[in-house]
Write an enzyme that holds these catalytic residues in place. Structure first.
Site, PDB file in Angstrom:
ATOM      1  N   THR A  71     -23.871 -30.727  11.580  1.00  0.00           N
ATOM      2  CA  THR A  71     -22.974 -31.825  11.231  1.00  0.00           C
ATOM      3  C   THR A  71     -21.524 -31.374  11.127  1.00  0.00           C
ATOM      4  O   THR A  71     -20.616 -32.064  11.581  1.00  0.00           O
ATOM      5  CB  THR A  71     -23.427 -32.471   9.907  1.00  0.00           C
ATOM      6  OG1 THR A  71     -24.791 -32.910  10.048  1.00  0.00           O
ATOM      7  CG2 THR A  71     -22.556 -33.648   9.523  1.00  0.00           C
ATOM      8  N   GLU A  72     -21.310 -30.209  10.545  1.00  0.00           N
ATOM      9  CA  GLU A  72     -19.946 -29.734  10.308  1.00  0.00           C
ATOM     10  C   GLU A  72     -19.260 -29.195  11.557  1.00  0.00           C
ATOM     11  O   GLU A  72     -18.076 -29.451  11.767  1.00  0.00           O
ATOM     12  CB  GLU A  72     -19.947 -28.646   9.220  1.00  0.00           C
ATOM     13  CG  GLU A  72     -20.269 -29.153   7.835  1.00  0.00           C
ATOM     14  CD  GLU A  72     -19.111 -29.908   7.183  1.00  0.00           C
ATOM     15  OE1 GLU A  72     -18.022 -30.010   7.785  1.00  0.00           O
ATOM     16  OE2 GLU A  72     -19.306 -30.408   6.065  1.00  0.00           O
TER      17      GLU A  72
END
Length: 195
Positions: A71-72
């Site tokens: 996600t990051e």
């Protein structure tokens, strides 16, 4: 028309239906495997030795770590956010300083957040700390995104948290979206890789 004539006319219809059914089943199986392949490519397992080691050291689920990295940064160690967070797990400089102090790590500098092992070590320390403080993934991940102070304010507000431990709602839409992305990614990782 004789019975034989009726039977002959019925056979092509049955054969046609069987062919259509076989084609539909083949297409469905093909779509399933295509989607499965897409999920594997979009939810990879990388840096496995570091993730497993530091997840274990910090008493957190390795699939949480993979979900955060996906996600990051989409597994790009050189990633930099628009606010300056660095590396796989997108560590901000003030967060880096806080972790460095808590871990008594004198040799590491902020530039080291581009190093996968160091970034995962720091990120897992933070995840473990937040999980221990908040006791559940959703609240810990809200704190990872919005900050511990903000989440503690939310937990103290009975209109946001009825029990003071879980967030009934997340007032910041970006944080709510982030937590949702993380929990969905964890579910996908577990479905794909948890044997």
């Amino acid at each position: 028309m004789t019975q034989t004539g009726k039977r002959r006319r019925g056979k092509p219809v049955v054969i046609g239906l069987v062919i259509i059914l076989v084609i539909a089943l083949t297409a469905a199986v093909g779509l399933y495997f295509a989607y499965d392949g897409y999920l594997h490519s979009s939810h990879p397992i990388k840096y496995e030795n570091y993730v497993e080691r530091y997840a274990r050291d910090n008493h957190i689920d390795k699939y949480l770590v993979y979900a955060v990295i996906k996600t990051e940064s989409s597994f790009k160690p050189e990633a930099v956010s628009n606010v300056g967070a660095r590396g796989l797990m997108q560590i901000m400089e003030d967060t880096f300083d806080w972790i460095k102090f808590r871990t008594d790590d004198e040799d590491t500098v902020y530039y080291d957040m581009y190093d996968p092992q160091t970034n995962i070590r720091y990120g897992c320390f933070l995840l473990g700390f937040l999980y221990e403080e908040f006791g559940n993934v959703e609240t810990a991940m809200a704190a990872y995104h919005a900050g511990r102070g903000q989440v503690n304010e939310w937990l103290a507000d009975s209109s946001i948290s009825a029990d003071g431990e879980h967030l009934d709602t997340i007032p910041i839409s970006d944080t709510a979206h982030y937590v949702d992305k993380i929990t969905k990614a964890i579910d996908v990782y577990k479905r794909l890789y948890d044997n």
